[in-house]
Design an enzyme around this catalytic site. Structure first.
Site, mmCIF file in Angstrom:
data_model
loop_
_atom_site.group_PDB
_atom_site.id
_atom_site.type_symbol
_atom_site.label_atom_id
_atom_site.label_comp_id
_atom_site.label_asym_id
_atom_site.label_seq_id
_atom_site.Cartn_x
_atom_site.Cartn_y
_atom_site.Cartn_z
ATOM 1 C CD GLU A 266 -2.887 -0.931 -0.086
ATOM 2 O OE1 GLU A 266 -3.391 0.176 -0.349
ATOM 3 O OE2 GLU A 266 -3.059 -1.936 -0.801
ATOM 4 C CD1 TRP A 269 -1.136 -0.765 -3.981
ATOM 5 C CD2 TRP A 269 -1.703 0.429 -5.798
ATOM 6 N NE1 TRP A 269 -1.693 -1.620 -4.905
ATOM 7 C CE2 TRP A 269 -2.053 -0.923 -6.027
ATOM 8 C CE3 TRP A 269 -1.965 1.365 -6.795
ATOM 9 C CZ2 TRP A 269 -2.643 -1.353 -7.207
ATOM 10 C CZ3 TRP A 269 -2.559 0.946 -7.977
ATOM 11 C CH2 TRP A 269 -2.892 -0.395 -8.174
ATOM 12 C CD1 TRP A 297 -18.965 12.004 -17.980
ATOM 13 C CD2 TRP A 297 -19.431 10.199 -16.733
ATOM 14 N NE1 TRP A 297 -17.793 11.303 -17.794
ATOM 15 C CE2 TRP A 297 -18.046 10.188 -17.038
ATOM 16 C CE3 TRP A 297 -19.958 9.157 -15.969
ATOM 17 C CZ2 TRP A 297 -17.187 9.196 -16.583
ATOM 18 C CZ3 TRP A 297 -19.102 8.166 -15.517
ATOM 19 C CH2 TRP A 297 -17.739 8.193 -15.820
ATOM 20 C CG ASN A 332 -8.535 2.477 0.359
ATOM 21 O OD1 ASN A 332 -8.498 3.536 -0.259
ATOM 22 N ND2 ASN A 332 -8.225 1.322 -0.209
ATOM 23 C CD1 TRP A 350 -14.004 9.705 -14.412
ATOM 24 C CD2 TRP A 350 -12.572 10.796 -13.104
ATOM 25 N NE1 TRP A 350 -13.025 10.226 -15.225
ATOM 26 C CE2 TRP A 350 -12.134 10.897 -14.445
ATOM 27 C CE3 TRP A 350 -11.822 11.411 -12.104
ATOM 28 C CZ2 TRP A 350 -10.973 11.597 -14.811
ATOM 29 C CZ3 TRP A 350 -10.672 12.106 -12.463
ATOM 30 C CH2 TRP A 350 -10.268 12.194 -13.798
ATOM 31 C CD1 TRP A 373 -11.681 10.112 -6.205
ATOM 32 C CD2 TRP A 373 -13.557 9.394 -7.176
ATOM 33 N NE1 TRP A 373 -12.702 10.287 -5.314
ATOM 34 C CE2 TRP A 373 -13.865 9.861 -5.882
ATOM 35 C CE3 TRP A 373 -14.583 8.905 -7.977
ATOM 36 C CZ2 TRP A 373 -15.170 9.844 -5.365
ATOM 37 C CZ3 TRP A 373 -15.878 8.884 -7.467
ATOM 38 C CH2 TRP A 373 -16.167 9.343 -6.187
#
Length: 470
Positions: A266, A269, A297, A332, A350, A373
């Site tokens: 993590e 990441w 959208w 998360n 988004w 996102w």
């Protein structure tokens, strides 16, 4: 000995601060300065809770500096103007700062470096983004090969200790720190960051060893909750990685080793998303994937507001959104669930959700927030396939099986039987009355039917490449 300026930006710490160490190595007095820029306190992405956390962190840093014979100077204005004035009045010959990699930070530092002797040092990440690239020099866009290349680097050096004494340039005037008007569950400051890290990795069977198993459980405290401290550098990336490696080496069994390794991944990441933003700054404005930049959208403002306020009718979504509203933070797993619901179930861009998170998160970070996102939306680099659409009821039952998290944040569902807590609209009328939760009166009916919304989302994503050709 000539004076040096330590320009503090996202490194509110004395421990393992390579820029501060370099400034002190010059041998002369050091001037710690933080500049409150107009963009820091104004603009579409300013979060009051994040600012309050920053002000608290600066106050803690000021106290730490005073204990070491120093003082923190606060100035307001544009960095280049402020630094030019400070160099002229103090006789400083160099400016030391920790490198930052967002588009704004790079523009700011380039402007200063063209005019003043600015020296940048590592610290925001363990390895700078330019160091983790393919053999041909091109950047990685998939996490797994990036992580392999990251782990193949020479082991990071041990974190630097905090200096015992900091000789400081004398100054008469400092701007007062703004008063925090918001609170969060995160006490600001470097000392709290290290306390949390020690609690996470220390002890006979520390939480880090259960991390792989418990990190996704919304009803448990299975994560480190260090993200706000990383956001403002109250804890260095190197200190966290060093702790992760030590935990892996000391793991008593395979399960514990797996937990510590999962937390290290993590942390990587985080560095991956910083590298993505460094190499592809356009991702803050549009999808990384060109074929998914023209999704049709819906942009339903009423539905978006219901999502923001935790009134979607899906308990796990509403609980997570209300946690964000109340605390400025969200688990998360909750972030992934609510993002999938906004983008896939409501078919809302988004970028609307990305902006809302930045306006509310204590740990709101442009790189991690955008990366998360775009991952959920399926539009990013190493993204979830666009056809992976979270079922909020399934996610709820899996990661909050007894409804503990839901009942905490959605009190109108407190008396709903566990059998219906994840989909309360399925309660028979008599159960609704007995639980004090009549759907449509005490708690909203679902905004959309998930099965129908899933079909709509898949069709919209399938249209995107054709729309993009026009």
């Amino acid at each position: 000995m000539s004076a040096a300026i330590w320009w503090i930006r996202r490194d509110l710490r004395l421990h393992d601060n390579q820029a501060l160490a370099a400034a002190l190595a010059q041998g002369g007095p050091v001037l710690p300065v933080f500049i409150i820029t107009p963009g820091l306190v104004e603009g579409p992405h300013v979060a009051p809770r994040r600012l309050a956390f920053l002000w608290g962190g600066l106050a803690a840093l000021a106290a730490d500096l005073e204990r070491r014979g120093s003082r923190l100077l606060i100035r307001r204005g544009e960095p280049l103007v402020v630094l030019q004035e400070l160099m002229a009045t103090t006789g400083a010959t160099a400016i030391f700062a920790e490198a930052d990699y967002s588009p704004y930070a790079r523009r700011r530092d380039e402007a200063v470096a063209r005019n003043l002797p600015l020296r940048l040092y590592d610290g925001l990440t363990v390895y700078p983004p330019a160091a983790i690239v393919r053999p041909d020099g091109s950047p990685y866009v998939v996490y797994t090969p990036f992580s392999r290349a990251w782990k193949a680097q020479p082991p990071p050096a041990a974190p630097l200790p905090a200096p015992a004494f900091i000789p400081t340039v004398a100054f008469d005037r400092s701007e007062p720190l703004p008063t925090a008007t918001e609170t969060s569950p995160f006490p600001p400051g470097e000392a709290e960051a290290h306390r949390r890290l020690a609690a996470f990795v220390g002890g006979e069977r520390p939480p880090i060893y259960r991390y792989a198993e418990e990190r996704n459980r919304l009803d448990r405290s299975g994560t480190s909750q260090l993200s706000p401290y990383f956001r403002f550098g109250m804890l260095s990336a190197r200190a966290a990685v060093h702790a992760a490696y030590e935990a892996i080496a000391a793991a008593p069994d395979a399960e514990a080793r797996k937990g510590a390794a999962a937390w290290l991944n993590e942390l990587i990441w985080r560095e991956f998303y910083i590298a993505i933003l460094y190499h592809h700054p356009f991702v803050l404005r549009r999808a990384f994937r060109a074929d998914l930049r023209a999704i049709p959208w819906q942009q339903d403002e009423t539905a978006f507001r219901a999502w923001c306020e935790g009134r979607t009718g899906y308990p796990i979504v509403d609980a997570a959104m209300r946690q964000l509203a109340a605390t400025g933070w969200m688990h998360n797993r909750g972030r992934m669930i609510v993002a999938s619901f906004l983008v896939k179930d409501l078919l809302i861009d988004w970028r609307w959700g990305e902006r809302w998170f930045m306006q509310n998160l204590v740990d709101g970070d442009p790189a991690a927030n955008n990366g998360g996102w775009q991952w959920t939306a399926g539009t990013g680099t190493d993204a979830a396939p666009y056809f992976r659409i979270f079922n909020p009821v399934v996610q709820s039952a899996k990661f909050d099986p007894e409804g503990t998290y839901i009942r905490r944040w959605v009190p109108e569902l407190a008396r709903v039987p566990t059998a219906y807590i994840h989909a309360p609209w399925q309660m028979p009328p008599d159960v609704q009355r007995q639980s004090g939760c009549v759907i449509g009166r005490d708690y909203p009916a679902p905004l959309v039917d998930h099965a129908w919304a899933r079909v709509r989302a898949l069709a919209a994503y399938a249209q995107a490449p054709k729309q993009g050709e026009r």
